[in-house]
Scaffold this motif. Structure first.
Motif, PDB file in Angstrom:
ATOM      1  N   THR A 238     176.236  93.778 142.539  1.00 13.07           N
ATOM      2  CA  THR A 238     176.166  95.236 142.426  1.00 13.07           C
ATOM      3  C   THR A 238     174.862  95.677 143.067  1.00 13.07           C
ATOM      4  O   THR A 238     173.779  95.214 142.674  1.00 13.07           O
ATOM      5  CB  THR A 238     176.216  95.694 140.963  1.00 13.07           C
ATOM      6  N   ALA A 239     174.983  96.585 144.070  1.00  9.60           N
ATOM      7  CA  ALA A 239     173.816  97.052 144.800  1.00  9.60           C
ATOM      8  C   ALA A 239     173.890  98.556 144.941  1.00  9.60           C
ATOM      9  O   ALA A 239     174.981  99.134 145.107  1.00  9.60           O
ATOM     10  CB  ALA A 239     173.751  96.401 146.173  1.00  9.60           C
ATOM     11  N   CYS A 240     172.710  99.209 144.886  1.00  8.67           N
ATOM     12  CA  CYS A 240     172.624 100.664 144.990  1.00  8.67           C
ATOM     13  C   CYS A 240     171.615 101.035 146.071  1.00  8.67           C
ATOM     14  O   CYS A 240     171.034 100.183 146.743  1.00  8.67           O
ATOM     15  CB  CYS A 240     172.215 101.272 143.641  1.00  8.67           C
ATOM     16  N   ILE A 241     171.425 102.350 146.229  1.00 11.11           N
ATOM     17  CA  ILE A 241     170.485 102.864 147.222  1.00 11.11           C
ATOM     18  C   ILE A 241     169.196 103.246 146.509  1.00 11.11           C
ATOM     19  O   ILE A 241     169.229 103.917 145.468  1.00 11.11           O
ATOM     20  CB  ILE A 241     171.078 104.069 147.970  1.00 11.11           C
ATOM     21  N   ASN A 242     168.049 102.833 147.073  1.00 13.78           N
ATOM     22  CA  ASN A 242     166.767 103.110 146.419  1.00 13.78           C
ATOM     23  C   ASN A 242     166.110 104.391 146.904  1.00 13.78           C
ATOM     24  O   ASN A 242     165.019 104.734 146.481  1.00 13.78           O
ATOM     25  CB  ASN A 242     165.809 101.933 146.615  1.00 13.78           C
ATOM     26  N   HIS A 243     166.755 105.124 147.850  1.00 10.60           N
ATOM     27  CA  HIS A 243     166.250 106.433 148.278  1.00 10.60           C
ATOM     28  C   HIS A 243     167.448 107.293 148.674  1.00 10.60           C
ATOM     29  O   HIS A 243     168.592 106.823 148.654  1.00 10.60           O
ATOM     30  CB  HIS A 243     165.281 106.292 149.452  1.00 10.60           C
ATOM     31  N   VAL A 252     176.255 103.056 158.814  1.00 11.24           N
ATOM     32  CA  VAL A 252     176.555 102.085 157.761  1.00 11.24           C
ATOM     33  C   VAL A 252     175.647 102.387 156.575  1.00 11.24           C
ATOM     34  O   VAL A 252     174.418 102.515 156.720  1.00 11.24           O
ATOM     35  CB  VAL A 252     176.337 100.644 158.248  1.00 11.24           C
ATOM     36  N   VAL A 253     176.241 102.522 155.395  1.00 12.62           N
ATOM     37  CA  VAL A 253     175.457 102.795 154.190  1.00 12.62           C
ATOM     38  C   VAL A 253     174.837 101.481 153.715  1.00 12.62           C
ATOM     39  O   VAL A 253     175.555 100.517 153.429  1.00 12.62           O
ATOM     40  CB  VAL A 253     176.336 103.414 153.088  1.00 12.62           C
ATOM     41  N   LYS A 254     173.506 101.452 153.665  1.00 11.57           N
ATOM     42  CA  LYS A 254     172.790 100.229 153.291  1.00 11.57           C
ATOM     43  C   LYS A 254     172.398 100.299 151.820  1.00 11.57           C
ATOM     44  O   LYS A 254     171.486 101.034 151.437  1.00 11.57           O
ATOM     45  CB  LYS A 254     171.545 100.049 154.168  1.00 11.57           C
ATOM     46  N   PHE A 255     173.128  99.544 150.994  1.00 11.68           N
ATOM     47  CA  PHE A 255     172.835  99.448 149.562  1.00 11.68           C
ATOM     48  C   PHE A 255     171.779  98.348 149.382  1.00 11.68           C
ATOM     49  O   PHE A 255     172.103  97.183 149.097  1.00 11.68           O
ATOM     50  CB  PHE A 255     174.110  99.131 148.780  1.00 11.68           C
ATOM     51  N   ASN A 256     170.517  98.709 149.560  1.00  7.48           N
ATOM     52  CA  ASN A 256     169.445  97.705 149.617  1.00  7.48           C
ATOM     53  C   ASN A 256     168.780  97.433 148.283  1.00  7.48           C
ATOM     54  O   ASN A 256     167.876  96.611 148.205  1.00  7.48           O
ATOM     55  CB  ASN A 256     168.381  98.134 150.642  1.00  7.48           C
ATOM     56  N   PHE A 270     172.424  91.157 153.968  1.00  9.14           N
ATOM     57  CA  PHE A 270     173.149  92.319 153.454  1.00  9.14           C
ATOM     58  C   PHE A 270     172.225  93.528 153.319  1.00  9.14           C
ATOM     59  O   PHE A 270     172.599  94.658 153.659  1.00  9.14           O
ATOM     60  CB  PHE A 270     173.781  91.974 152.099  1.00  9.14           C
ATOM     61  N   GLN A 271     171.003  93.320 152.843  1.00  8.88           N
ATOM     62  CA  GLN A 271     170.075  94.435 152.680  1.00  8.88           C
ATOM     63  C   GLN A 271     169.685  95.045 154.031  1.00  8.88           C
ATOM     64  O   GLN A 271     169.497  96.255 154.142  1.00  8.88           O
ATOM     65  CB  GLN A 271     168.813  93.960 151.947  1.00  8.88           C
ATOM     66  N   ASN A 272     169.550  94.211 155.064  1.00  5.32           N
ATOM     67  CA  ASN A 272     169.132  94.721 156.370  1.00  5.32           C
ATOM     68  C   ASN A 272     170.275  95.394 157.127  1.00  5.32           C
ATOM     69  O   ASN A 272     170.074  96.410 157.791  1.00  5.32           O
ATOM     70  CB  ASN A 272     168.561  93.594 157.226  1.00  5.32           C
ATOM     71  N   SER A 273     171.485  94.829 157.027  1.00  9.52           N
ATOM     72  CA  SER A 273     172.600  95.352 157.822  1.00  9.52           C
ATOM     73  C   SER A 273     173.538  96.245 157.034  1.00  9.52           C
ATOM     74  O   SER A 273     174.235  97.072 157.615  1.00  9.52           O
ATOM     75  CB  SER A 273     173.396  94.191 158.419  1.00  9.52           C
ATOM     76  N   GLY A 274     173.588  96.071 155.690  1.00  7.93           N
ATOM     77  CA  GLY A 274     174.529  96.836 154.880  1.00  7.93           C
ATOM     78  C   GLY A 274     175.918  96.228 154.855  1.00  7.93           C
ATOM     79  O   GLY A 274     176.823  96.792 154.237  1.00  7.93           O
ATOM     80  N   ALA A 352     170.531 108.779 145.654  1.00  8.29           N
ATOM     81  CA  ALA A 352     170.102 107.455 145.201  1.00  8.29           C
ATOM     82  C   ALA A 352     170.499 107.171 143.767  1.00  8.29           C
ATOM     83  O   ALA A 352     170.624 106.010 143.374  1.00  8.29           O
ATOM     84  CB  ALA A 352     168.585 107.320 145.366  1.00  8.29           C
ATOM     85  N   GLN A 353     170.744 108.167 142.948  1.00  3.66           N
ATOM     86  CA  GLN A 353     170.997 107.939 141.531  1.00  3.66           C
ATOM     87  C   GLN A 353     172.458 107.649 141.226  1.00  3.66           C
ATOM     88  O   GLN A 353     172.771 107.196 140.136  1.00  3.66           O
ATOM     89  CB  GLN A 353     170.545 109.171 140.724  1.00  3.66           C
ATOM     90  N   GLY A 354     173.355 107.906 142.180  1.00  8.88           N
ATOM     91  CA  GLY A 354     174.770 107.702 141.876  1.00  8.88           C
ATOM     92  C   GLY A 354     175.539 107.104 143.014  1.00  8.88           C
ATOM     93  O   GLY A 354     176.745 107.398 143.163  1.00  8.88           O
TER      94      GLY A 354
END
Length: 363
Positions: A238-243, A252-256, A270-274, A352-354
């Motif tokens: 499970t990964a989310c967006i920090n900003h 591409v949405v990057k869930f870093n 995964f963090q770099n490419s999404g 970032a919160q949802g």
């Protein structure tokens, strides 16, 4: 040594006198001069002598300076020549010393070779003497007279010869018996070897079949174990967006921000490419939800470049809300190396919160 000759000119003054006679008149025919003529001549001679003396002094001074310069030049040249000759002598002495050393070494080598040759010559002389002694001993043996008991020895030899003949006949009979036994032994050995060969062939065939069965069972067990490991592998993330970025269409949405994960090793990629890359094949559940204040914004879930599912973000402006959430959920069978990602289809704000992504292996 250079020698030079110096010539010095000495000038001696000469005085010439005249007989004076004041009693005779001036017009006399005798060869006499008056006092006034004498004093005039004397004054002229003195002036000439003074001029000659000054001239001679100048020449002497000039000659003296030239001689002094010649002596100074000689004094400078003589030490230089002596130094050069001394260097030449030292160099020649060193060359002679080196030549002497080389000759001494050659003499030592020749002397050692001569000593070695003398030793070899001494050994050769010893061997020649030994050979001479052996030849002399052989000559002495040649001169031994026949034994007096030669006839008795002949009789004994004949007796021994007859006994040997009898033993030879008996041995020949026994040899025939042994030959028969040997032939029987060879036949028995051949039969035994043939039986052992058949038994060994049967055992080898049996062992080969058993080895094949063992290998097949081992391969089957290994494949079964690999399948069990693949099926029992636990993979989830499970990964989310920090900003909260505003992404353009086709991004591409990057869930870093990795919240939880298990069984995944390439998290940095995964963090770099999404894009999620499958490491264990199986059936996966993929779900993504995005919070956005961009009305009618659209995002799509992709699998190896193919669209799987899309979702719209809608909110009710009449209810005075300006934010909405859209969710896309799919189940898909992935193989090793397959990729899954989320991509915007229009320009949209991503909160970032949802906004998160969950991937889990079901079996």
């Amino acid at each position: 040594m250079m020698m030079r000759h110096i010539c010095v000119l000495f000038v001696f003054p000469m005085a010439i006198g005249f007989l004076l006679d004041t009693r005779n008149p001036q017009n006399s025919s005798h060869q006499f001069i008056t006092a006034s003529e004498f004093f005039a001549a004397k004054s002229g001679l003195q002036n000439g002598i003074e001029e000659n003396r000054h001239d001679i002094d100048r020449k002497l001074m000039l000659l003296t300076s030239q001689v002094q310069q010649m002596f100074d030049s000689l004094q400078q040249q003589i030490p230089q020549q002596d130094t050069n000759r001394s260097n030449e002598i030292v160099q020649k002495y060193q060359e002679l010393s080196e030549n002497y050393t080389a000759l001494q070494k050659q003499f030592d080598v020749l002397q050692a070779n001569q000593i070695s040759q003398l030793n070899e010559l001494s050994q050769c002389k010893d061997k020649v003497n030994e050979h001479d002694r052996e030849i002399s001993a052989l000559m002495n043996l040649k001169n031994i007279q026949p034994l007096s008991e030669l006839s008795s020895l002949k009789t004994q030899v004949q007796s021994v010869s007859s006994e040997v003949h009898a033993l030879s006949v008996s041995d020949r009979a026994r040899s025939e018996d042994f030959r028969a036994l040997y032939n029987l032994t060879l036949i028995s050995e051949r039969q035994t070897k043939l039986q052992f060969s058949q038994i060994e062939t049967n055992q080898n065939a049996s062992f080969a079949l058993k080895d094949i069965e063992v290998h097949q069972n081992a391969d089957g067990i290994a494949k079964l174990q690999q399948q069990i490991n693949k099926n029992s592998a636990r993979v989830a993330m499970t990964a989310c967006i920090n900003h909260s970025p505003t992404l353009s269409s086709g991004s591409v949405v990057k869930f870093n921000d990795i919240r939880k994960h298990i069984g995944i090793s390439n998290l940095s990629s995964f963090q770099n490419s999404g894009k999620f890359t499958c490491e264990y094949e199986g059936l996966y559940l993929v779900s993504s939800w995005i919070l956005s204040n961009t009305d009618r914004s659209l995002f799509t879930m992709y699998y190896n470049g193919q669209s799987l599912a899309s979702a719209f973000v809608l909110y009710d402006g009449a209810a005075e809300t300006n934010v909405g959430t859209a969710t896309a959920i799919v189940s898909i069978e992935l193989k090793v190396g397959d990729t899954v990602w989320v991509q915007t289809m229009s320009e949209m704000y991503v909160g970032a919160q949802g906004s998160c992504l969950t991937i889990a292996k079901l079996k």
